[in-house]
Enzyme design. Sequence first.
Site, PDB file in Angstrom:
ATOM      1  N   ASP A 172      -6.445  10.110  -0.216  1.00 39.91           N
ATOM      2  CA  ASP A 172      -5.562  10.205   0.303  1.00 39.91           C
ATOM      3  C   ASP A 172      -4.203   9.850  -0.320  1.00 39.91           C
ATOM      4  OD1 ASP A 172      -7.514   9.949   2.028  1.00 39.91           O
ATOM      5  OD2 ASP A 172      -7.086   8.369   2.676  1.00 39.91           O
ATOM      6  N   TYR A 217     -13.619   1.541  -4.075  1.00 36.53           N
ATOM      7  CA  TYR A 217     -12.351   1.465  -4.255  1.00 36.53           C
ATOM      8  C   TYR A 217     -11.862  -0.278  -4.049  1.00 36.53           C
ATOM      9  CZ  TYR A 217     -12.011   6.585  -2.698  1.00 36.53           C
ATOM     10  OH  TYR A 217     -11.650   7.880  -2.407  1.00 36.53           O
TER      11      TYR A 217
END
Lengths: 277, 277
Positions: B70, B124
């Site tokens: 993102d 992540y």
Amino acid sequence: MFSVPYILHEIDDGVMRVALRIAYDGLAFFGHQRQPDARTVEGECISALRVAKILRDPKEAFFRSASRTDRGVSAIGNVIAFNTAFPPRAVVGAFNARARDVWAWAAAAVPESFHPRHALQRWYRYHLFSDISISALREAADVFVGTHRFDSFTSDPAPGPMAIDRIDVTRDGSTTLFDIRARSFRRTMVRRIVAAALGYAKGEINLAEIRTALRGARRDFGVVRPEPLFLMDVRYPFVLDVLLKPKVRDELRAIEVGAEIRRRFVRALHESVQEPR
Amino acid sequence: MFSVPYILHEIDDGVMRVALRIAYDGLAFFGHQRQPDARTVEGECISALRVAKILRDPKEAFFRSASRTDRGVSAIGNVIAFNTAFPPRAVVGAFNARARDVWAWAAAAVPESFHPRHALQRWYRYHLFSDISISALREAADVFVGTHRFDSFTSDPAPGPMAIDRIDVTRDGSTTLFDIRARSFRRTMVRRIVAAALGYAKGEINLAEIRTALRGARRDFGVVRPEPLFLMDVRYPFVLDVLLKPKVRDELRAIEVGAEIRRRFVRALHESVQEPR
């Protein structure tokens, strides 16, 4: 020391003189002094004050700065002053609503004659991030304290005798702090003093060479980079009232979080490199 | 796991396929995927490879990324792959000489068919800088582990059942780390999972609401901001050879020092505000 001694000295028809204590991020500006085509600290301050209608013309308002810091140098407590019809508290809020990368955090009403350059003392702090002998830095620092000729320690014209009040070299975590106090400094002066002290700590020069230079002989010991230098404080015989607005606190918090993200980015990358996958 | 298994698979006339492990600063880019008028991670990578003559046309070179992070998200170990006539080590050096805000730090020669999206696992890490209950975050995290429907946890179309392999919530200094591992993720997925876990830790939602959403009911728990999210690693059945060049080390050191200067700027300002002068 006493607090805000000169309450609302009316200069003329509701106009008074206001001093603001400002902090700024030196990396965000191309130096301090106003220039037509570059973003400078003075330029940003004046533009914020104009947009907020705090002042119209900087000349007319007798806009002045305490210290014109070198390009890249940050300030925690530089001071600006100007004439305005608005009281100090209102000026702080209006300034912070408009200025970017510079924050006003204290203010005082001052006499019409106040020029921020005429200060009792200035305090600069240089940060050293490499591992270097504290005791050697202190030995070199001691040579600078007192009244000397700093012709070799400025890019300004020879300034005549000047006095360094005090230098403290301390360790804070993995960072070495070089705190230096004097009534006034000249351009690049702190960074040239630090460069010479570092040169001695690294064994590249000896103290006699520094002493000779301080007696007036011309010598170039180099200049350290500006980013790790902060103008910490400029002192006057009175204090400025602190006024830290929530907006400023939020912006400072955002800088802090951004710095922590960067620090963790580098650390995570170093750790990943250690354990290949 | 074994090291660089596919040495120089020649595809055609001296052309081979190379995988690069890259780190990048998400704040420096307007997202990942190439766009004509914005600086993106893929755009910077392709432009660096082109200028270095490592590849001519990204389509022809079958340029692919492991994860399209993102906008605002940083990566420690994303992976790109492309066909080129240059061997992996040469590619790393040439890439780092040209790319800005993105660093290649490991490489491997891979088979012609290698697509970096087909990974064993992605990891992540989200950083939480506010003070929040670790145990509550862990309770919420446990609800997400396993196979569920994540329709409410992505801005992509409903992806069907997906599996979260593992979530670890740990404390590191004053920062809380939210580490989440899965074979794959969808757009905004990590940030929506963290938002829901935070919502529970703050007492705004209960675990039953999260469970209902994970069975397929549509629910919006919000999305946390992207900057504190790092793509830490993308794993394959082989390892990429680490190659950290001095230039990259120097740039990382500069980022670290810049972050430390910012951190000290905010700290010095807070300290000054405490003791008005």
